[in-house]
Design an enzyme around this catalytic site. Structure first.
Site, PDB file in Angstrom:
ATOM      1  N   TYR A  99       2.670  24.243  39.597  1.00  0.00           N
ATOM      2  CA  TYR A  99       2.140  25.551  39.168  1.00  0.00           C
ATOM      3  C   TYR A  99       1.100  25.400  38.054  1.00  0.00           C
ATOM      4  CZ  TYR A  99       2.205  30.073  36.715  1.00  0.00           C
ATOM      5  OH  TYR A  99       1.856  31.228  36.068  1.00  0.00           O
ATOM      6  N   SER A 139       7.481  22.041  25.612  1.00  0.00           N
ATOM      7  CA  SER A 139       7.946  23.407  25.828  1.00  0.00           C
ATOM      8  C   SER A 139       8.462  23.999  24.529  1.00  0.00           C
ATOM      9  CB  SER A 139       9.083  23.357  26.859  1.00  0.00           C
ATOM     10  OG  SER A 139       9.767  24.575  26.897  1.00  0.00           O
ATOM     11  N   TYR A 185      17.586  20.031  30.000  1.00  0.00           N
ATOM     12  CA  TYR A 185      16.127  20.163  30.148  1.00  0.00           C
ATOM     13  C   TYR A 185      15.449  20.144  28.773  1.00  0.00           C
ATOM     14  CZ  TYR A 185      11.554  22.275  30.636  1.00  0.00           C
ATOM     15  OH  TYR A 185      10.203  22.511  30.534  1.00  0.00           O
ATOM     16  N   LYS A 237      12.851  17.245  26.896  1.00  0.00           N
ATOM     17  CA  LYS A 237      11.532  17.457  26.272  1.00  0.00           C
ATOM     18  C   LYS A 237      11.541  16.938  24.838  1.00  0.00           C
ATOM     19  CE  LYS A 237       9.336  19.289  29.719  1.00  0.00           C
ATOM     20  NZ  LYS A 237       8.282  18.548  30.411  1.00  0.00           N
ATOM     21  N   PHE A 259       4.716  28.240  25.592  1.00  0.00           N
ATOM     22  CA  PHE A 259       5.673  29.339  25.566  1.00  0.00           C
ATOM     23  C   PHE A 259       5.884  29.774  27.032  1.00  0.00           C
ATOM     24  CE2 PHE A 259       7.023  30.046  21.185  1.00  0.00           C
ATOM     25  CZ  PHE A 259       6.431  28.899  20.664  1.00  0.00           C
ATOM     26  N   LEU A 308      11.271  35.210  34.671  1.00  0.00           N
ATOM     27  CA  LEU A 308      11.153  36.662  34.784  1.00  0.00           C
ATOM     28  C   LEU A 308       9.973  37.117  35.655  1.00  0.00           C
ATOM     29  CD1 LEU A 308      12.092  39.478  33.880  1.00  0.00           C
ATOM     30  CD2 LEU A 308      10.540  39.250  31.913  1.00  0.00           C
ATOM     31  N   ARG A 325       9.946  37.385  24.554  1.00  0.00           N
ATOM     32  CA  ARG A 325       9.280  36.110  24.781  1.00  0.00           C
ATOM     33  C   ARG A 325       7.777  36.287  24.570  1.00  0.00           C
ATOM     34  NH1 ARG A 325      13.936  35.273  24.891  1.00  0.00           N
ATOM     35  NH2 ARG A 325      15.186  34.084  26.388  1.00  0.00           N
ATOM     36  N   ARG A 381      22.277  36.508  29.954  1.00  0.00           N
ATOM     37  CA  ARG A 381      22.325  35.254  30.705  1.00  0.00           C
ATOM     38  C   ARG A 381      22.770  34.153  29.737  1.00  0.00           C
ATOM     39  NH1 ARG A 381      16.749  33.263  33.544  1.00  0.00           N
ATOM     40  NH2 ARG A 381      16.188  32.928  31.369  1.00  0.00           N
ATOM     41  N   GLY A 399      23.119  31.053  27.527  1.00  0.00           N
ATOM     42  CA  GLY A 399      22.125  30.078  27.062  1.00  0.00           C
ATOM     43  C   GLY A 399      20.796  30.694  26.635  1.00  0.00           C
ATOM     44  N   ASP A 400      20.592  32.008  26.931  1.00  0.00           N
ATOM     45  CA  ASP A 400      19.321  32.637  26.538  1.00  0.00           C
ATOM     46  C   ASP A 400      19.250  32.825  25.035  1.00  0.00           C
ATOM     47  OD1 ASP A 400      17.907  32.921  28.851  1.00  0.00           O
ATOM     48  OD2 ASP A 400      18.413  35.026  29.190  1.00  0.00           O
TER      49      ASP A 400
HETATM   50  P1  NAD Z   1       6.188  22.606  38.832  1.00  0.00           P
HETATM   51  O1  NAD Z   1       7.575  22.286  39.263  1.00  0.00           O
HETATM   52  O2  NAD Z   1       5.458  23.708  39.506  1.00  0.00           O
HETATM   53  O3  NAD Z   1       5.281  21.299  38.928  1.00  0.00           O
HETATM   54  C1  NAD Z   1       5.767  20.005  38.684  1.00  0.00           C
HETATM   55  C2  NAD Z   1       5.045  19.060  39.637  1.00  0.00           C
HETATM   56  O4  NAD Z   1       5.477  17.720  39.343  1.00  0.00           O
HETATM   57  C3  NAD Z   1       5.379  19.336  41.098  1.00  0.00           C
HETATM   58  O5  NAD Z   1       4.191  19.371  41.869  1.00  0.00           O
HETATM   59  C4  NAD Z   1       6.261  18.145  41.504  1.00  0.00           C
HETATM   60  O6  NAD Z   1       6.098  17.799  42.864  1.00  0.00           O
HETATM   61  C5  NAD Z   1       5.763  17.059  40.564  1.00  0.00           C
HETATM   62  N1  NAD Z   1       6.778  16.035  40.266  1.00  0.00           N
HETATM   63  C6  NAD Z   1       7.973  16.204  39.667  1.00  0.00           C
HETATM   64  N2  NAD Z   1       8.590  15.022  39.553  1.00  0.00           N
HETATM   65  C7  NAD Z   1       7.780  14.077  40.086  1.00  0.00           C
HETATM   66  C8  NAD Z   1       7.856  12.680  40.262  1.00  0.00           C
HETATM   67  N3  NAD Z   1       8.929  11.970  39.871  1.00  0.00           N
HETATM   68  N4  NAD Z   1       6.818  12.044  40.835  1.00  0.00           N
HETATM   69  C9  NAD Z   1       5.715  12.728  41.255  1.00  0.00           C
HETATM   70  N5  NAD Z   1       5.581  14.063  41.125  1.00  0.00           N
HETATM   71  C10 NAD Z   1       6.605  14.734  40.545  1.00  0.00           C
HETATM   72  O7  NAD Z   1       6.270  22.860  37.250  1.00  0.00           O
HETATM   73  P2  NAD Z   1       5.245  23.599  36.286  1.00  0.00           P
HETATM   74  O8  NAD Z   1       5.727  24.958  36.021  1.00  0.00           O
HETATM   75  O9  NAD Z   1       3.878  23.398  36.763  1.00  0.00           O
HETATM   76  O10 NAD Z   1       5.500  22.766  34.947  1.00  0.00           O
HETATM   77  C11 NAD Z   1       4.704  21.631  34.628  1.00  0.00           C
HETATM   78  C12 NAD Z   1       5.196  21.034  33.333  1.00  0.00           C
HETATM   79  O11 NAD Z   1       5.172  22.008  32.297  1.00  0.00           O
HETATM   80  C13 NAD Z   1       6.616  20.487  33.380  1.00  0.00           C
HETATM   81  O12 NAD Z   1       6.658  19.309  32.605  1.00  0.00           O
HETATM   82  C14 NAD Z   1       7.422  21.577  32.717  1.00  0.00           C
HETATM   83  O13 NAD Z   1       8.591  21.078  32.113  1.00  0.00           O
HETATM   84  C15 NAD Z   1       6.436  22.075  31.665  1.00  0.00           C
HETATM   85  N6  NAD Z   1       6.675  23.469  31.255  1.00  0.00           N
HETATM   86  C16 NAD Z   1       6.716  24.454  32.190  1.00  0.00           C
HETATM   87  C17 NAD Z   1       6.933  25.766  31.782  1.00  0.00           C
HETATM   88  C18 NAD Z   1       7.016  26.883  32.796  1.00  0.00           C
HETATM   89  O14 NAD Z   1       7.529  27.946  32.440  1.00  0.00           O
HETATM   90  N7  NAD Z   1       6.527  26.703  34.022  1.00  0.00           N
HETATM   91  C19 NAD Z   1       7.093  26.053  30.416  1.00  0.00           C
HETATM   92  C20 NAD Z   1       7.049  25.019  29.494  1.00  0.00           C
HETATM   93  C21 NAD Z   1       6.830  23.719  29.919  1.00  0.00           C
HETATM   94  C1  WQD Z   2      12.594  35.399  30.081  1.00  0.00           C
HETATM   95  C2  WQD Z   2      13.495  36.578  29.776  1.00  0.00           C
HETATM   96  C3  WQD Z   2      15.720  36.334  30.652  1.00  0.00           C
HETATM   97  C4  WQD Z   2      14.925  36.598  34.868  1.00  0.00           C
HETATM   98  C5  WQD Z   2      12.475  29.467  30.422  1.00  0.00           C
HETATM   99  C6  WQD Z   2      12.969  28.092  30.067  1.00  0.00           C
HETATM  100  C7  WQD Z   2      12.120  27.494  28.997  1.00  0.00           C
HETATM  101  C8  WQD Z   2      10.645  27.515  29.358  1.00  0.00           C
HETATM  102  C9  WQD Z   2      10.221  28.882  29.730  1.00  0.00           C
HETATM  103  C10 WQD Z   2      10.027  25.485  30.491  1.00  0.00           C
HETATM  104  C11 WQD Z   2      14.908  36.145  29.362  1.00  0.00           C
HETATM  105  C12 WQD Z   2      15.021  37.518  31.267  1.00  0.00           C
HETATM  106  C13 WQD Z   2      14.750  36.548  33.495  1.00  0.00           C
HETATM  107  C14 WQD Z   2      15.552  37.734  35.449  1.00  0.00           C
HETATM  108  C15 WQD Z   2      15.765  38.692  33.264  1.00  0.00           C
HETATM  109  N1  WQD Z   2      10.362  26.707  30.515  1.00  0.00           N
HETATM  110  N2  WQD Z   2      15.187  37.592  32.722  1.00  0.00           N
HETATM  111  N3  WQD Z   2      15.942  38.738  34.624  1.00  0.00           N
HETATM  112  O1  WQD Z   2      14.301  32.111  29.206  1.00  0.00           O
HETATM  113  O2  WQD Z   2      12.139  32.091  27.924  1.00  0.00           O
HETATM  114  O3  WQD Z   2      12.640  30.235  29.291  1.00  0.00           O
HETATM  115  O4  WQD Z   2      11.086  29.386  30.756  1.00  0.00           O
HETATM  116  O5  WQD Z   2       9.922  24.780  29.558  1.00  0.00           O
HETATM  117  O6  WQD Z   2      12.575  26.182  28.818  1.00  0.00           O
HETATM  118  O7  WQD Z   2      14.299  28.221  29.595  1.00  0.00           O
HETATM  119  O8  WQD Z   2      12.069  32.410  30.413  1.00  0.00           O
HETATM  120  O9  WQD Z   2      11.318  33.677  32.353  1.00  0.00           O
HETATM  121  O10 WQD Z   2      13.580  32.563  32.444  1.00  0.00           O
HETATM  122  O11 WQD Z   2      13.272  34.537  30.979  1.00  0.00           O
HETATM  123  O12 WQD Z   2      16.163  39.618  32.556  1.00  0.00           O
HETATM  124  O13 WQD Z   2      15.759  37.794  36.653  1.00  0.00           O
HETATM  125  O14 WQD Z   2      13.655  37.340  30.974  1.00  0.00           O
HETATM  126  O15 WQD Z   2      17.080  36.582  30.450  1.00  0.00           O
HETATM  127  O16 WQD Z   2      15.381  37.031  28.396  1.00  0.00           O
HETATM  128  P1  WQD Z   2      12.882  31.755  29.176  1.00  0.00           P
HETATM  129  P2  WQD Z   2      12.554  33.255  31.648  1.00  0.00           P
END
Ligand code: NAD
Ligand code: WQD
Length: 357
Positions: free
Chosen positions: A23, A137, A162, A166, A194, A216, A247, A309, A311-312
């Protein structure tokens, strides 16, 4: 493409993007391309959809350059780097990201997120590339004592494997950057995102989580599209103005552009380490997010109140001061644009979920 543009691209800095089919990675690939970088994606598509490569190609006008490689497999990584020629920097997105899944199966999180980062650093050293931008994150902070969260805010004990993964990666990167040995890194930029949301304005790429979304915004769009019956609002008794959790949601294109600035920082002359929050600085509650979606799209989202939820955290939002100072970056897109783009992407996916969703 004309010959002079082709030559300019071939001479541009070359960035490897692990997880570039995911993504956030796919949006960063598009932003890097727009900024004139040459990009190679390392991703075995285990958590993404092959169609994303078509979306990237349609937006950039160039086929996406993908090497299918498991970043935990060092021999395969060596072969992938050898195939790439010179690499100037790596942006490391590839990881697993579900808090819920990490509680159920912590070992796969430590193996992929921590093990994959270690394998990548070792392979980068052999490939003579020592500049890394890392996807961290806001989860590293847990529930902060004071808001907005600055980079100096203490890291609490992580609430999930998770989050711990990080924190561990950030520690490994600090050590590798401070060291002078064979596997040291010269430049590290750890970006603490964020809550990213939204999609590219073309709606050709966006977020499509496998299975029921935990996050969300995809839950809101899938409910609005009729893929899900109602959105459960987890917790209405938080000590916040409307009782729902707060958030800091940022547009994924703003986040993608921050990676261009971070790569530029990692390409500077003198070695260094930066840890930088990426958010808007604005807290938005769950009910405000639903209202913003409805305002931006004119589509109603059926909701029901549900218990908190596990852990939130209650509330978190970022300070943008360091991002502005170090990256010259701040978010420029509104929550309306974020929601409208998320909805345009959702609408393109059609009225029924694809298999596996
Ligand atoms: P995503 O799951 O959409 O993308 C991750 C990609 O990594 C996927 O295309 C997957 O195929 C690839 N991948 C995973 N493990 C692999 C491996 N061992 N070898 C090769 N490819 C591999 O996730 P995203 O939302 O794009 O998140 C990207 C990064 O950002 C992650 O490190 C995630 O922890 C971090 N992050 C995401 C969010 C969020 O809310 N999406 C928030 C904070 C941090
Ligand atoms: C946001 C708010 C939920 C779904 C997660 C990961 C965090 C980071 C960001 C990667 C919360 C509420 C959600 C639903 C709801 N990712 N909610 N109904 O909790 O900030 O964090 O994503 O690093 O590590 O924990 O984001 O989008 O899951 O939730 O009410 O169906 O929406 O409870 O309060 P969060 P979220």
């Amino acid at each position: 493409m004309n010959a002079s543009l082709r030559m300019a691209i071939d001479a541009a800095p070359h960035i490897v993007v692990t997880g570039g089919a995911g993504y956030i990675g796919s949006h960063a690939v598009v932003a890097l391309f727009a900024a004139g970088y040459r990009v190679t994606i390392f991703d075995d598509l285990r958590r993404s959809h092959p169609q994303v490569l078509d979306g990237i190609a349609a937006i950039t006008g160039e086929p996406a350059s993908l090497v299918s490689v498991d970043i935990c497999d060092e021999a395969a990584l060596d072969a992938a780097f050898a195939q790439c020629g010179q690499v100037d920097a790596v942006i490391h997105f590839a990881a697993y990201k579900s808090v819920r899944e990490s509680v159920a199966d912590p070992v796969i999180y430590y193996r992929n997120n921590v093990g994959g980062t270690v394998s990548l650093i070792a392979a980068m050293a052999r490939a003579r590339c020592r500049r890394l931008v890392f996807s961290s994150s806001c989860t590293v902070y847990g529930q902060p004592d004071a808001l907005p969260v600055t980079e100096a805010s203490p890291m609490k004990t992580a609430a999930s494997p998770y989050g711990a993964s990080k924190q561990m990666c950030e520690r490994i990167l600090r050590d590798a950057q401070a060291a002078k040995g064979n596997t040291s890194l010269s430049h590290v930029v750890s970006l603490r995102y964020f809550n990213p949301a939204g999609a590219h304005p073309s709606a050709l790429i966006g977020e499509l989580p496998a299975g029921t979304p935990d996050n969300l915004i995809p839950y809101i769009t899938q409910t609005a599209a009729g893929w899900r019956k109602t959105l459960r609002v987890f917790g209405s008794d938080y000590p916040t103005p409307d009782g729902t959790a707060i958030r800091d949601y940022l547009h994924v294109m703003d986040l993608a552009e921050a990676h261009v600035a971070a790569v530029e920082l990692a390409m500077r002359a003198s070695p260094g380490l930066e840890e930088i929050n990426l958010g808007t600085g604005i807290g938005v509650s769950v009910l405000q997010a639903v209202a913003a979606f409805e305002h931006a799209t004119g589509v109603t989202v059926p909701i029901e109140m549900a218990p908190r939820r596990p852990g939130d955290i209650e509330q978190i939002w970022s300070s943008g001061t360091r991002a502005a100072d170090k990256l010259g970056w701040r978010t420029v897109r509104s929550i309306d644009e974020m929601m409208a783009s998320a909805w345009a992407w959702q609408t393109r996916l059609g009225s029924t979920p694809p298999a596996g969703v």
